[in-house]
Write a protein that holds these residues in place. Structure first.
Motif, mmCIF file in Angstrom:
data_model
loop_
_atom_site.group_PDB
_atom_site.id
_atom_site.type_symbol
_atom_site.label_atom_id
_atom_site.label_comp_id
_atom_site.label_asym_id
_atom_site.label_seq_id
_atom_site.Cartn_x
_atom_site.Cartn_y
_atom_site.Cartn_z
ATOM 1 N N ALA A 115 0.849 -1.204 0.000
ATOM 2 C CA ALA A 115 0.000 0.000 0.000
ATOM 3 C C ALA A 115 0.875 1.241 0.000
ATOM 4 N N ALA A 116 0.541 2.183 -0.885
ATOM 5 C CA ALA A 116 1.176 3.500 -0.802
ATOM 6 C C ALA A 116 0.511 4.242 0.344
ATOM 7 N N ARG A 117 1.323 4.940 1.096
ATOM 8 C CA ARG A 117 0.776 5.784 2.171
ATOM 9 C C ARG A 117 1.233 7.200 1.882
ATOM 10 N N GLY A 118 0.250 8.117 1.728
ATOM 11 C CA GLY A 118 0.616 9.505 1.465
ATOM 12 C C GLY A 118 1.022 10.154 2.772
ATOM 13 N N ARG A 119 0.035 10.709 3.477
ATOM 14 C CA ARG A 119 0.314 11.297 4.789
ATOM 15 C C ARG A 119 -0.502 10.611 5.881
ATOM 16 N N GLY A 120 -1.167 9.500 5.525
ATOM 17 C CA GLY A 120 -1.862 8.712 6.547
ATOM 18 C C GLY A 120 -3.078 9.391 7.152
ATOM 19 N N HIS A 121 -3.798 10.212 6.363
ATOM 20 C CA HIS A 121 -4.975 10.885 6.913
ATOM 21 C C HIS A 121 -6.269 10.144 6.618
ATOM 22 N N SER A 122 -6.144 8.925 6.168
ATOM 23 C CA SER A 122 -7.329 8.083 6.023
ATOM 24 C C SER A 122 -7.940 7.846 7.398
ATOM 25 N N THR A 123 -9.214 7.440 7.398
ATOM 26 C CA THR A 123 -9.863 7.211 8.692
ATOM 27 C C THR A 123 -10.225 5.753 8.917
ATOM 28 N N THR A 160 -7.936 21.357 -0.723
ATOM 29 C CA THR A 160 -8.716 20.796 0.379
ATOM 30 C C THR A 160 -8.646 21.771 1.562
ATOM 31 N N ASP A 161 -9.547 21.596 2.528
ATOM 32 C CA ASP A 161 -9.583 22.518 3.670
ATOM 33 C C ASP A 161 -8.298 22.435 4.490
ATOM 34 N N TYR A 162 -7.624 21.294 4.377
ATOM 35 C CA TYR A 162 -6.423 21.034 5.179
ATOM 36 C C TYR A 162 -5.286 20.760 4.206
ATOM 37 N N LEU A 168 -2.373 17.092 3.614
ATOM 38 C CA LEU A 168 -2.626 15.857 2.861
ATOM 39 C C LEU A 168 -1.625 15.767 1.712
ATOM 40 N N SER A 169 -1.367 14.543 1.227
ATOM 41 C CA SER A 169 -0.423 14.426 0.106
ATOM 42 C C SER A 169 -1.155 14.547 -1.221
ATOM 43 N N VAL A 170 -0.411 14.936 -2.229
ATOM 44 C CA VAL A 170 -0.982 15.042 -3.582
ATOM 45 C C VAL A 170 -1.508 13.675 -4.023
ATOM 46 N N GLY A 192 -10.615 14.840 -3.811
ATOM 47 C CA GLY A 192 -10.074 16.117 -3.363
ATOM 48 C C GLY A 192 -11.060 17.246 -3.625
ATOM 49 N N ILE A 193 -11.912 17.493 -2.620
ATOM 50 C CA ILE A 193 -12.932 18.537 -2.787
ATOM 51 C C ILE A 193 -12.637 19.691 -1.834
ATOM 52 N N GLY A 194 -13.024 20.895 -2.226
ATOM 53 C CA GLY A 194 -12.875 22.081 -1.387
ATOM 54 C C GLY A 194 -13.859 23.142 -1.867
ATOM 55 N N VAL A 220 0.552 3.126 -8.194
ATOM 56 C CA VAL A 220 1.075 4.102 -7.240
ATOM 57 C C VAL A 220 1.491 5.328 -8.033
ATOM 58 N N ILE A 221 0.871 6.457 -7.744
ATOM 59 C CA ILE A 221 1.247 7.702 -8.422
ATOM 60 C C ILE A 221 2.593 8.138 -7.849
ATOM 61 N N THR A 222 3.563 8.396 -8.724
ATOM 62 C CA THR A 222 4.863 8.866 -8.211
ATOM 63 C C THR A 222 5.103 10.338 -8.534
ATOM 64 N N ARG A 262 -21.333 7.589 -1.043
ATOM 65 C CA ARG A 262 -20.321 7.761 0.003
ATOM 66 C C ARG A 262 -19.089 8.426 -0.615
ATOM 67 N N TYR A 263 -18.504 9.386 0.091
ATOM 68 C CA TYR A 263 -17.171 9.851 -0.307
ATOM 69 C C TYR A 263 -16.220 8.866 0.370
ATOM 70 N N PRO A 264 -15.428 8.100 -0.406
ATOM 71 C CA PRO A 264 -14.762 6.932 0.191
ATOM 72 C C PRO A 264 -13.684 7.233 1.221
ATOM 73 N N GLY A 297 -6.141 -2.368 1.806
ATOM 74 C CA GLY A 297 -6.849 -1.741 2.924
ATOM 75 C C GLY A 297 -8.168 -1.093 2.533
ATOM 76 N N GLN A 298 -8.374 -0.863 1.236
ATOM 77 C CA GLN A 298 -9.664 -0.300 0.801
ATOM 78 C C GLN A 298 -10.762 -1.362 0.845
ATOM 79 N N GLY A 299 -10.352 -2.643 0.856
ATOM 80 C CA GLY A 299 -11.346 -3.722 0.947
ATOM 81 C C GLY A 299 -12.246 -3.831 -0.273
HETATM 82 C C1 FAD Z 1 -7.855 16.857 8.792
HETATM 83 C C2 FAD Z 1 -8.365 16.340 7.457
HETATM 84 C C3 FAD Z 1 -8.938 17.217 6.558
HETATM 85 C C4 FAD Z 1 -9.399 16.752 5.322
HETATM 86 N N1 FAD Z 1 -9.968 17.639 4.456
HETATM 87 C C5 FAD Z 1 -10.394 17.208 3.254
HETATM 88 C C6 FAD Z 1 -10.969 18.115 2.314
HETATM 89 O O1 FAD Z 1 -11.126 19.298 2.580
HETATM 90 N N2 FAD Z 1 -11.345 17.642 1.111
HETATM 91 C C7 FAD Z 1 -11.182 16.320 0.776
HETATM 92 O O2 FAD Z 1 -11.501 15.941 -0.347
HETATM 93 N N3 FAD Z 1 -10.669 15.438 1.651
HETATM 94 C C8 FAD Z 1 -10.282 15.851 2.875
HETATM 95 N N4 FAD Z 1 -9.770 14.931 3.761
HETATM 96 C C9 FAD Z 1 -9.712 13.515 3.371
HETATM 97 C C10 FAD Z 1 -8.443 13.231 2.587
HETATM 98 O O3 FAD Z 1 -8.505 13.850 1.318
HETATM 99 C C11 FAD Z 1 -8.228 11.745 2.316
HETATM 100 O O4 FAD Z 1 -8.291 11.008 3.492
HETATM 101 C C12 FAD Z 1 -6.884 11.532 1.632
HETATM 102 O O5 FAD Z 1 -6.852 10.254 1.058
HETATM 103 C C13 FAD Z 1 -5.760 11.672 2.626
HETATM 104 O O6 FAD Z 1 -4.549 11.919 1.966
HETATM 105 P P1 FAD Z 1 -3.240 11.218 2.525
HETATM 106 O O7 FAD Z 1 -2.110 11.737 1.759
HETATM 107 O O8 FAD Z 1 -3.148 11.304 3.995
HETATM 108 O O9 FAD Z 1 -3.562 9.722 2.040
HETATM 109 P P2 FAD Z 1 -3.449 8.303 2.790
HETATM 110 O O10 FAD Z 1 -4.413 8.269 3.925
HETATM 111 O O11 FAD Z 1 -2.029 8.084 3.120
HETATM 112 O O12 FAD Z 1 -3.921 7.349 1.629
HETATM 113 C C14 FAD Z 1 -5.250 7.351 1.176
HETATM 114 C C15 FAD Z 1 -5.450 6.326 0.058
HETATM 115 O O13 FAD Z 1 -4.738 6.752 -1.087
HETATM 116 C C16 FAD Z 1 -3.767 5.791 -1.444
HETATM 117 N N5 FAD Z 1 -2.574 6.529 -1.835
HETATM 118 C C17 FAD Z 1 -1.849 7.398 -1.108
HETATM 119 N N6 FAD Z 1 -0.845 7.906 -1.842
HETATM 120 C C18 FAD Z 1 -0.934 7.315 -3.055
HETATM 121 C C19 FAD Z 1 -0.180 7.409 -4.251
HETATM 122 N N7 FAD Z 1 0.892 8.195 -4.355
HETATM 123 N N8 FAD Z 1 -0.559 6.663 -5.309
HETATM 124 C C20 FAD Z 1 -1.629 5.849 -5.236
HETATM 125 N N9 FAD Z 1 -2.376 5.715 -4.132
HETATM 126 C C21 FAD Z 1 -2.035 6.449 -3.053
HETATM 127 C C22 FAD Z 1 -3.542 4.945 -0.199
HETATM 128 O O14 FAD Z 1 -3.083 3.649 -0.514
HETATM 129 C C23 FAD Z 1 -4.933 4.932 0.381
HETATM 130 O O15 FAD Z 1 -5.703 3.959 -0.256
HETATM 131 C C24 FAD Z 1 -9.311 15.370 5.000
HETATM 132 C C25 FAD Z 1 -8.751 14.474 5.920
HETATM 133 C C26 FAD Z 1 -8.281 14.959 7.148
HETATM 134 C C27 FAD Z 1 -7.713 13.985 8.146
#
Ligand code: FAD
Length: 457
Positions: free
Chosen positions: A72-80, A134-136, A139-141, A149-151, A200-202, A413-415, A453-455
């Motif tokens: 699994a690629a992990r961007g910044r781990g802001h999944s829930t 996004t509001d925050y 998060l990673s690109v 990615g909505i805002g 995996v987007i690089t 659902r917004y996934p 992990g997306q199931g």
């Molecule tokens: C405080 C907070 C505020 C937020 N605000 C918004 C908002 O305003 N608008 C909105 O749309 N969302 C918002 N979100 C939700 C957020 O956009 C998603 O949870 C997003 O996936 C988190 O980005 P991340 O980099 O932490 O990804 P991760 O949680 O690390 O990964 C999310 C998913 O993307 C996959 N992934 C990660 N990086 C890559 C990659 N490089 N290539 C392929 N797959 C990848 C992972 O495997 C996983 O399945 C918010 C979340 C938080 C916690």
């Protein structure tokens, strides 16, 4: 230190590619990627890769595909809900692949692990900005391009996925490919909003637009949800504000709907407040207006994050719930849901978002939305108490019930949400796009190693 039930290094490690980036079994590093912002799910990988290049990612995925090892690629781990986690296998910690490569006329080239904060900090000195943020900004690109990615600017520019010019992607067979709307478009459309299933987007080339200097932020409290959504529809239709959102706040006398609208300012074009909000139905006595620098506006969640980190709430479980509702049912559903929701159900520091966007601007096939011209984001961003599994389970159950209510009302659902979902739910979620998504998975991730992990698969 080895965990009692898991050896320090899995036996496949000795055959793993000599990654220039670090492939590690260090327990601390693995533990850090075994959790996410949600603190609902925890899965321990066998190893973590901290790549230094797209080639590191490709070598690891090639190896994983040969072994059938989940990755699994992990961007910044802001999944829930564990979306970027993997039990056994390898987590690719993309935060080490975070370079801002080039800012050109109308575009920026970035590594996918870059945060949106670092993207705007690099583009603003050129007078440019991504059109939708996004509001925050932490998060990673790659993480937001995988979900949508909505805002508040999405009603005029679409989702972040609608503003991508080109991607480099490592597909599940380990190949590194470049794709865009006109080159390998099937891969492009399988990756944007594709929840990490096909690659995996690089690297991403993102569209930029001229950046404003300042933002004038209006908060307008409304007497009812219907009054809020009526004004929001009106503002969406006349395009008066480039940024439009809304919340439902908890107040002493119950829920307080609040419209958030922002005008972007330049020195020679200062709007009159009465022209912008004079005809709206808010409570005039509670109107709040604030002028801030554009970057401070974009990064407005930073002080809140710092505060919640200091109180510890940032590390509580966050069983967040996010959905899209069609215009035709939003008022009834939101009123019904709010009438059954208490401040306690939301938890401390919980937030409710409610704002409209224009379906016409959305063109990413895998970002599933109700099929009406106007669609509302409705999100209940809950915080659960620490060490109270019963409360957490109740919130997750409630999330599922809310999802079913929304689905019956034509919503999706917004996934990014924490909603228990099975394969049938996913098939229904993707609807007409499901057969194409399954075919893309077969084609680009034939060994089914990516983002378990997306199931979904
Ligand atoms: C405080 C907070 C505020 C937020 N605000 C918004 C908002 O305003 N608008 C909105 O749309 N969302 C918002 N979100 C939700 C957020 O956009 C998603 O949870 C997003 O996936 C988190 O980005 P991340 O980099 O932490 O990804 P991760 O949680 O690390 O990964 C999310 C998913 O993307 C996959 N992934 C990660 N990086 C890559 C990659 N490089 N290539 C392929 N797959 C990848 C992972 O495997 C996983 O399945 C918010 C979340 C938080 C916690």
């Amino acid at each position: 230190m080895a965990e009692p039930d898991r050896p320090a290094a899995p036996e496949w490690m000795s055959d793993a590619p000599p990654a220039r980036g670090r492939l590690t079994c260090d327990v601390e590093i693995r533990s850090a990627v075994a959790k996410d912002f949600g603190h609902v799910v925890r899965r321990m990988p066998d190893a973590a890769l901290r790549p230094e290049s797209a080639e590191d990612v490709a070598a690891l995925v090639t190896f994983a595909a040969q072994r059938g090892l989940p990755v699994a690629a992990r961007g910044r781990g802001h999944s829930t809900a564990g979306q970027a986690q993997v039990e056994g296998g390898v987590v690719i910690d993309m935060s080490t692949l975070d370079a801002i490569r080039d800012v050109g006329p109308g575009f920026v080239d970035v590594d996918a692990g870059a945060s949106w904060r670092s993207v705007v900090e690099a583009t603003l000195p050129h007078g440019l900005t991504p059109p939708v943020l996004t509001d925050y900004l932490g998060l990673s690109v790659g993480g937001t391009l995988s979900v949508g990615g909505i805002g508040g600017a999405a009603h005029q520019h679409g989702m972040q996925t609608d503003n991508v010019l080109e991607l480099d992607v490592v597909t599940g067979d380990g190949a590194l490919r470049t794709c865009s709307a006109s080159r390998e478009s099937s891969l492009f459309h399988a990756v944007l909003g594709g929840l990490g299933q096909c690659g995996v987007i690089t690297r991403a080339r993102l569209r930029l637009v001229p950046a404003p200097d300042r933002a004038r932020c209006y908060k307008l409290f409304h007497p009812t949800v219907r009054s809020l959504t009526r004004d929001q529809r009106r503002l969406l239709a006349d395009g008066r504000f480039p940024y439009l959102e809304g919340q439902v706040k908890a107040g002493e006398g119950g829920w307080r709907p609040m419209l958030e609208a922002v005008a972007f300012l330049s020195e020679d074009d200062l709007p009159r407040d009465s022209d912008l909000v004079g005809d709206l139905a808010h409570d005039q006595a509670t109107l709040e207006i604030e002028d801030v620098a554009y970057l401070d506006f974009l990064d407005r969640m930073a002080p809140g994050e710092e505060y919640l980190r200091s109180t510890g709430e940032w590390f509580h479980p966050h069983p967040w719930w996010n959905a899209f509702l069609p215009d035709s049912t939003v008022d009834d559903v939101v009123e019904e849901v709010l009438s059954g929701l208490s401040v306690e159900d939301l938890g401390p520091s919980g937030v409710i978002l409610l704002y409209p966007t224009s379906r016409r601007r959305m063109s990413t096939p895998l970002v599933r939305m109700p099929d009406e011209p106007v669609v509302f984001l409705f999100a209940i961003l809950r915080t659960a108490p620490l060490d109270d599994p019963t409360a957490l389970v109740a919130m997750l159950r409630s999330n599922r019930a809310l999802y079913e209510r929304v689905r019956a009302a034509g919503g999706t659902r917004y996934p990014v949400a924490s909603v228990p979902f099975d394969r049938d739910d996913w098939a229904r979620h993707f609807g007409a796009a499901w057969p194409g998504f399954v075919a893309a998975k077969d084609r680009y991730d034939p060994h089914r190693v990516l983002a378990p992990g997306q199931g979904i698969f």
